[in-house]
Write an enzyme that holds these catalytic residues in place. Sequence first.
Site, mmCIF file in Angstrom:
data_model
loop_
_atom_site.group_PDB
_atom_site.id
_atom_site.type_symbol
_atom_site.label_atom_id
_atom_site.label_comp_id
_atom_site.label_asym_id
_atom_site.label_seq_id
_atom_site.Cartn_x
_atom_site.Cartn_y
_atom_site.Cartn_z
ATOM 1 N N TYR A 142 0.757 -1.088 0.120
ATOM 2 C CA TYR A 142 -0.109 -0.009 0.004
ATOM 3 C C TYR A 142 0.725 1.317 -0.158
ATOM 4 O O TYR A 142 0.288 2.340 -0.431
ATOM 5 C CB TYR A 142 -0.793 0.092 1.258
ATOM 6 C CG TYR A 142 -2.350 -0.590 1.019
ATOM 7 C CD1 TYR A 142 -2.368 -2.138 0.621
ATOM 8 C CD2 TYR A 142 -3.237 0.027 1.309
ATOM 9 C CE1 TYR A 142 -3.579 -2.429 0.394
ATOM 10 C CE2 TYR A 142 -4.625 -0.541 1.101
ATOM 11 C CZ TYR A 142 -4.853 -1.645 0.815
ATOM 12 O OH TYR A 142 -6.043 -2.192 0.357
ATOM 13 N N LYS A 192 3.148 -15.397 1.935
ATOM 14 C CA LYS A 192 3.381 -16.188 0.722
ATOM 15 C C LYS A 192 5.021 -16.196 0.850
ATOM 16 O O LYS A 192 5.834 -15.823 -0.142
ATOM 17 C CB LYS A 192 3.224 -15.388 -0.446
ATOM 18 C CG LYS A 192 1.599 -15.718 -0.816
ATOM 19 C CD LYS A 192 0.987 -16.876 -1.185
ATOM 20 C CE LYS A 192 1.264 -17.046 -2.721
ATOM 21 N NZ LYS A 192 0.921 -18.303 -3.118
ATOM 22 N N ASP A 225 -2.821 -17.992 0.623
ATOM 23 C CA ASP A 225 -3.914 -18.572 -0.367
ATOM 24 C C ASP A 225 -4.593 -19.829 0.352
ATOM 25 O O ASP A 225 -5.737 -19.910 0.409
ATOM 26 C CB ASP A 225 -3.220 -18.975 -1.912
ATOM 27 C CG ASP A 225 -1.946 -19.784 -1.823
ATOM 28 O OD1 ASP A 225 -1.425 -20.067 -0.593
ATOM 29 O OD2 ASP A 225 -1.824 -20.364 -2.732
ATOM 30 N N ASP A 249 -6.463 -7.100 3.912
ATOM 31 C CA ASP A 249 -7.415 -6.573 3.076
ATOM 32 C C ASP A 249 -8.568 -7.636 2.414
ATOM 33 O O ASP A 249 -9.467 -7.386 2.626
ATOM 34 C CB ASP A 249 -7.039 -5.464 1.881
ATOM 35 C CG ASP A 249 -8.141 -4.664 1.488
ATOM 36 O OD1 ASP A 249 -8.988 -4.230 1.990
ATOM 37 O OD2 ASP A 249 -8.079 -4.573 0.196
ATOM 38 N N ASP A 253 -12.294 -9.100 4.316
ATOM 39 C CA ASP A 253 -13.270 -9.096 3.476
ATOM 40 C C ASP A 253 -14.143 -10.362 3.283
ATOM 41 O O ASP A 253 -15.205 -10.754 3.400
ATOM 42 C CB ASP A 253 -13.333 -8.533 2.152
ATOM 43 C CG ASP A 253 -13.738 -7.227 1.945
ATOM 44 O OD1 ASP A 253 -13.596 -6.394 3.012
ATOM 45 O OD2 ASP A 253 -13.987 -6.493 0.852
HETATM 46 C C1 IPM Z 1 -10.548 -1.394 3.867
HETATM 47 C C2 IPM Z 1 -10.756 -0.653 2.662
HETATM 48 C C3 IPM Z 1 -9.493 0.461 2.165
HETATM 49 C C4 IPM Z 1 -8.449 -0.546 1.955
HETATM 50 C C5 IPM Z 1 -9.761 1.141 1.027
HETATM 51 C C6 IPM Z 1 -11.080 2.038 0.985
HETATM 52 C C7 IPM Z 1 -8.824 2.066 0.699
HETATM 53 O O1 IPM Z 1 -10.950 -1.732 1.510
HETATM 54 O O2 IPM Z 1 -10.414 -0.706 4.698
HETATM 55 O O3 IPM Z 1 -10.303 -2.418 3.947
HETATM 56 O O4 IPM Z 1 -8.073 -1.019 0.848
HETATM 57 O O5 IPM Z 1 -7.672 -0.612 2.958
HETATM 58 MG MG MG Z 2 -11.020 -3.604 2.118
#
Ligand code: IPM
Ligand code: MG
Length: 369
Positions: A142, A192, A225, A249, A253
């Site tokens: 990032y 990884k 993975d 990230d 999710d």
């Molecule tokens: C998160 C989001 C952010 C990230 C974006 C909005 C920049 O997806 O907080 O997970 O990628 O970190």
């Molecule tokens: Mg995210």
Amino acid sequence: MPNPSLLILPGDGIGPEVMAEVRKIIDWFGAKRGLVFDVSEDLVGGAAYDAHGTPLHDDTMARAQEVDAVLLGAVGGPKYDTLDFSLKPERGLLRLRKEMDLFANLRPAQCFDSLADFSSLKREVVAGLDIMIVRELTSGVYFGEPRGIHTEGNERVGINTQRYTESDIARVARSAFELARRRGNKVCSMEKANVMESGILWREVVQEVHDREYPDVELSHMYADAGAMQLTRWPKQFDVIVTDNLFGDLLSDLAAMLTGSLGMLPSASLGAPMANGRPKAMYEPVHGSAPDIAGQGKANPIACILSFSMALRYSFDQGAEADRLDAAVQKVLSDGLRTADLMGPDGGVPVSTGAMGDAIVAALDASLA
Ligand code: IPM
Ligand code: MG
């Protein structure tokens, strides 16, 4: 002692609506529990861009550095898609994380029993799930240099750099081990190492920190993975997962969706202790700004309310009050109250964003009776 200070940054889309419900909860704790916060509010993301031409004004950044905790709603929206990269709403959020040095991002994925049928996985796989993903938040791909898009010969090349120092890895590993000691005492580290040198270093440093400082915690390593695969196969094998910024990230999710709705999950981003002993901290829901449903009373305020609960726990040492708030949320869910995102298999009582907030306040009242 001055009251603890909170900076509220509602942001874009559904951010302001869900934050309005958090304000009700904050007011309740002030009125009924004597926990009075000094609250200020400011702009971030597209809202800041509209007002100031930048996704985060320097004054807001400075204020965020001073307060005891920042509460953020969400940023982004289609209106800002065509802006220059440096002006996009997300840059405001990333600047806060980076300049406050919030290196440990705690993303719990908990499956509330009353919602276990909302998951795309079978009830027995997710019911009772309680895992914590600790995502490194201020380094890795990032932020690594070099980065950018340039031209080589007759074509463009896009570059990002995965970079981790030993100290970057060691400090987030410590956060994970500390958390594990207060939970199931188990950490799984994901990278990884089979492909990336940064992954090899990650694995070595996590192991060293473990052997030196946390030998009592059970530690395992997994390729990220395979970790994703195991998270969908049998997520209850995990307690704390520690991983880098990008894998975190993705995996967070994935873990969030195991629980059925992204509208339920809070997060805490923590940095080093300030002079008063509290960590630098920002709390935000995992969900985004959901521009498609903004302003319609459809948003679920629970993720943002539970983010305030994490603030009570991690910034203000009010674990018992955080438990009280978590229980109030559980209560309204088991009573069948459902915002639009939760209308599914079990029917339930449809409620608006505001009615959900009111019901949680009522459940808090009932907790005192
Ligand atoms: C998160 C989001 C952010 C990230 C974006 C909005 C920049 O997806 O907080 O997970 O990628 O970190
Ligand atoms: Mg995210």
